[in-house]
Design a protein around this motif. Structure first.
Motif, PDB file in Angstrom:
ATOM      1  N   PHE A 103     -21.304  13.009  -4.395  1.00  0.00           N
ATOM      2  CA  PHE A 103     -19.700  13.809  -3.406  1.00  0.00           C
ATOM      3  C   PHE A 103     -18.922  12.341  -3.366  1.00  0.00           C
ATOM      4  O   PHE A 103     -17.794  12.305  -3.555  1.00  0.00           O
ATOM      5  CB  PHE A 103     -19.722  14.450  -2.845  1.00  0.00           C
ATOM      6  N   LEU A 104     -19.338  11.618  -2.822  1.00  0.00           N
ATOM      7  CA  LEU A 104     -18.372  10.708  -2.049  1.00  0.00           C
ATOM      8  C   LEU A 104     -17.899  10.114  -3.514  1.00  0.00           C
ATOM      9  O   LEU A 104     -16.669   9.587  -3.997  1.00  0.00           O
ATOM     10  CB  LEU A 104     -19.383   9.806  -1.688  1.00  0.00           C
ATOM     11  N   MET A 105     -18.577   9.736  -4.634  1.00  0.00           N
ATOM     12  CA  MET A 105     -18.063   9.347  -6.368  1.00  0.00           C
ATOM     13  C   MET A 105     -17.047   9.866  -6.855  1.00  0.00           C
ATOM     14  O   MET A 105     -15.852   9.428  -6.907  1.00  0.00           O
ATOM     15  CB  MET A 105     -19.038   8.228  -7.130  1.00  0.00           C
ATOM     16  N   GLN A 106     -16.597  11.457  -6.410  1.00  0.00           N
ATOM     17  CA  GLN A 106     -15.974  11.933  -7.059  1.00  0.00           C
ATOM     18  C   GLN A 106     -14.993  11.788  -5.612  1.00  0.00           C
ATOM     19  O   GLN A 106     -13.537  12.299  -6.662  1.00  0.00           O
ATOM     20  CB  GLN A 106     -16.669  13.879  -7.144  1.00  0.00           C
ATOM     21  N   GLN A 107     -14.566  11.760  -4.433  1.00  0.00           N
ATOM     22  CA  GLN A 107     -14.190  11.521  -2.970  1.00  0.00           C
ATOM     23  C   GLN A 107     -13.222  10.779  -4.066  1.00  0.00           C
ATOM     24  O   GLN A 107     -12.099  10.604  -4.216  1.00  0.00           O
ATOM     25  CB  GLN A 107     -14.402  11.336  -2.191  1.00  0.00           C
ATOM     26  N   ILE A 108     -14.323   9.230  -4.461  1.00  0.00           N
ATOM     27  CA  ILE A 108     -13.445   7.976  -5.031  1.00  0.00           C
ATOM     28  C   ILE A 108     -12.733   8.200  -6.667  1.00  0.00           C
ATOM     29  O   ILE A 108     -11.665   7.924  -6.257  1.00  0.00           O
ATOM     30  CB  ILE A 108     -14.867   7.011  -4.772  1.00  0.00           C
ATOM     31  N   GLU A 109     -12.746   9.419  -6.918  1.00  0.00           N
ATOM     32  CA  GLU A 109     -12.681   9.215  -8.368  1.00  0.00           C
ATOM     33  C   GLU A 109     -11.263  10.299  -8.377  1.00  0.00           C
ATOM     34  O   GLU A 109      -9.970   9.945  -8.642  1.00  0.00           O
ATOM     35  CB  GLU A 109     -13.620   9.881  -9.413  1.00  0.00           C
ATOM     36  N   LEU A 110     -11.349  11.246  -7.120  1.00  0.00           N
ATOM     37  CA  LEU A 110      -9.921  12.049  -6.923  1.00  0.00           C
ATOM     38  C   LEU A 110      -9.085  11.369  -6.246  1.00  0.00           C
ATOM     39  O   LEU A 110      -7.575  11.184  -6.856  1.00  0.00           O
ATOM     40  CB  LEU A 110     -10.590  12.915  -6.530  1.00  0.00           C
ATOM     41  N   ILE A 111      -9.096  10.413  -5.165  1.00  0.00           N
ATOM     42  CA  ILE A 111      -8.381   9.434  -4.527  1.00  0.00           C
ATOM     43  C   ILE A 111      -7.667   8.701  -5.402  1.00  0.00           C
ATOM     44  O   ILE A 111      -6.970   7.724  -4.820  1.00  0.00           O
ATOM     45  CB  ILE A 111      -8.638   9.230  -3.210  1.00  0.00           C
ATOM     46  N   ASN A 112      -8.862   7.800  -5.561  1.00  0.00           N
ATOM     47  CA  ASN A 112      -8.695   6.357  -6.399  1.00  0.00           C
ATOM     48  C   ASN A 112      -7.614   5.976  -6.515  1.00  0.00           C
ATOM     49  O   ASN A 112      -6.785   4.854  -6.521  1.00  0.00           O
ATOM     50  CB  ASN A 112      -7.677   7.428  -7.880  1.00  0.00           C
ATOM     51  N   PRO A 113      -7.882   5.603  -5.152  1.00  0.00           N
ATOM     52  CA  PRO A 113      -7.630   4.425  -4.247  1.00  0.00           C
ATOM     53  C   PRO A 113      -7.317   1.881  -4.675  1.00  0.00           C
ATOM     54  O   PRO A 113      -7.985   2.707  -5.570  1.00  0.00           O
ATOM     55  CB  PRO A 113      -8.646   3.920  -3.236  1.00  0.00           C
ATOM     56  N   ARG A 114      -6.661   1.972  -4.215  1.00  0.00           N
ATOM     57  CA  ARG A 114      -6.441   0.461  -5.165  1.00  0.00           C
ATOM     58  C   ARG A 114      -7.927  -0.622  -4.002  1.00  0.00           C
ATOM     59  O   ARG A 114      -8.824  -1.067  -4.120  1.00  0.00           O
ATOM     60  CB  ARG A 114      -5.861  -0.599  -5.072  1.00  0.00           C
ATOM     61  N   VAL A 115      -8.204   0.255  -2.430  1.00  0.00           N
ATOM     62  CA  VAL A 115      -9.285  -0.710  -1.528  1.00  0.00           C
ATOM     63  C   VAL A 115      -9.785   0.648  -1.176  1.00  0.00           C
ATOM     64  O   VAL A 115      -9.155   1.318  -0.092  1.00  0.00           O
ATOM     65  CB  VAL A 115      -8.346  -1.716  -0.633  1.00  0.00           C
ATOM     66  N   ILE A 116     -11.232  -0.091  -1.179  1.00  0.00           N
ATOM     67  CA  ILE A 116     -12.436   0.648  -0.159  1.00  0.00           C
ATOM     68  C   ILE A 116     -12.759  -0.346   0.489  1.00  0.00           C
ATOM     69  O   ILE A 116     -13.150  -1.280   0.280  1.00  0.00           O
ATOM     70  CB  ILE A 116     -13.670   1.170  -1.202  1.00  0.00           C
ATOM     71  N   CYS A 117     -12.526   0.829   1.842  1.00  0.00           N
ATOM     72  CA  CYS A 117     -13.213  -0.490   2.907  1.00  0.00           C
ATOM     73  C   CYS A 117     -14.330   0.587   3.997  1.00  0.00           C
ATOM     74  O   CYS A 117     -14.076   1.469   3.680  1.00  0.00           O
ATOM     75  CB  CYS A 117     -12.223  -0.608   4.543  1.00  0.00           C
ATOM     76  N   THR A 118     -15.569  -0.562   3.155  1.00  0.00           N
ATOM     77  CA  THR A 118     -16.722   0.182   3.430  1.00  0.00           C
ATOM     78  C   THR A 118     -16.973   0.089   5.370  1.00  0.00           C
ATOM     79  O   THR A 118     -17.230  -1.221   6.091  1.00  0.00           O
ATOM     80  CB  THR A 118     -17.713  -0.415   3.044  1.00  0.00           C
ATOM     81  N   LEU A 119     -17.568   0.428   6.027  1.00  0.00           N
ATOM     82  CA  LEU A 119     -17.961   0.243   7.121  1.00  0.00           C
ATOM     83  C   LEU A 119     -19.085   0.252   8.109  1.00  0.00           C
ATOM     84  O   LEU A 119     -19.812   0.982   7.647  1.00  0.00           O
ATOM     85  CB  LEU A 119     -16.886   0.990   8.295  1.00  0.00           C
TER      86      LEU A 119
END
Ligand code: SF4
Length: 197
Positions: A103-119
């Motif tokens: 579901f996180l991967m689907q979120q990433i695909e749908l948002i399609n950000p340029r930068v992913i900041c992991t905390l």
């Protein structure tokens, strides 16, 4: 499928043991077209009650850190690796992460950000698919499936251990420099990015 539809489809998710103790699924919040996605670990007590990631003291600190990097919560999208609160704020278990990860991967695909900041540790380990230590790799930049991945300490670490606050502030200053030096976007408009004035 839209981001809203994905969120709605998870509202009653029972795929892992965390469903039994949660108040609600905490899907994510922010700009669905954001160019910057922040990924934390899991909802805590306040997030579980309010249905929103990064609220309470840790949310206030994240808002301040975003502002120090020239960002606001409206510019970005904020989600977690897993969407339901682990009891007593324990660490997520590997099988819970595996079950929720799609579901996180689907979120990433749908948002399609340029930068992913992991905390924190869990988000960067999930993105890289290996056991790394955030204290060793924070501030570096990785490419994962075409995304710039930028690992940072988790703001909760600063609340638990005051000496981490300066390190987290440093991470956000590095992020600011990184964003300032990103080439202009080609597929998303500069206006959408909200980063190029
Ligand atoms: S943590 Fe993820 S997989 Fe588990 S019940 Fe919640 S939404 Fe479903």
């Amino acid at each position: 499928m839209t981001l809203d539809e994905l969120g709605a489809s998870l509202r009653d998710c029972q795929r892992c043991r965390l469903a039994s103790k949660r108040t609600q699924v905490v899907f994510g919040i922010g700009n669905p077209n954001a160019s910057i996605l922040f990924i934390g670990e899991a909802p805590g007590f306040h997030e579980d009650k309010q249905g929103e990631p990064f609220v309470g003291a840790v949310g206030k600190l994240l808002t301040e850190l975003l502002e120090s990097a020239g960002l606001s919560r409206n510019d970005v999208y904020i989600a977690n690796v897993i969407k339901c609160r682990p009891p007593d704020n324990r660490d997520p278990m590997p099988d819970e992460i595996e079950t929720c990860k799609p579901f996180l991967m689907q979120q990433i695909e749908l948002i399609n950000p340029r930068v992913i900041c992991t905390l924190g540790n869990f988000a960067i380990r999930t993105m890289l698919g290996k056991q790394v230590s955030i204290t060793k790799i924070r501030g570096q930049q990785f490419e994962v499936q075409g995304f710039h991945v930028f690992p940072m300490l988790h703001p909760a670490a600063a609340l638990h251990q005051g000496s981490f606050r300066a390190l987290i502030q440093e991470d956000f200053q590095k992020l600011k420099i990184f964003l300032d030096n990103l080439p202009r976007p080609t597929s998303k408009s500069a206006e959408q990015m909200g980063l190029f004035g």
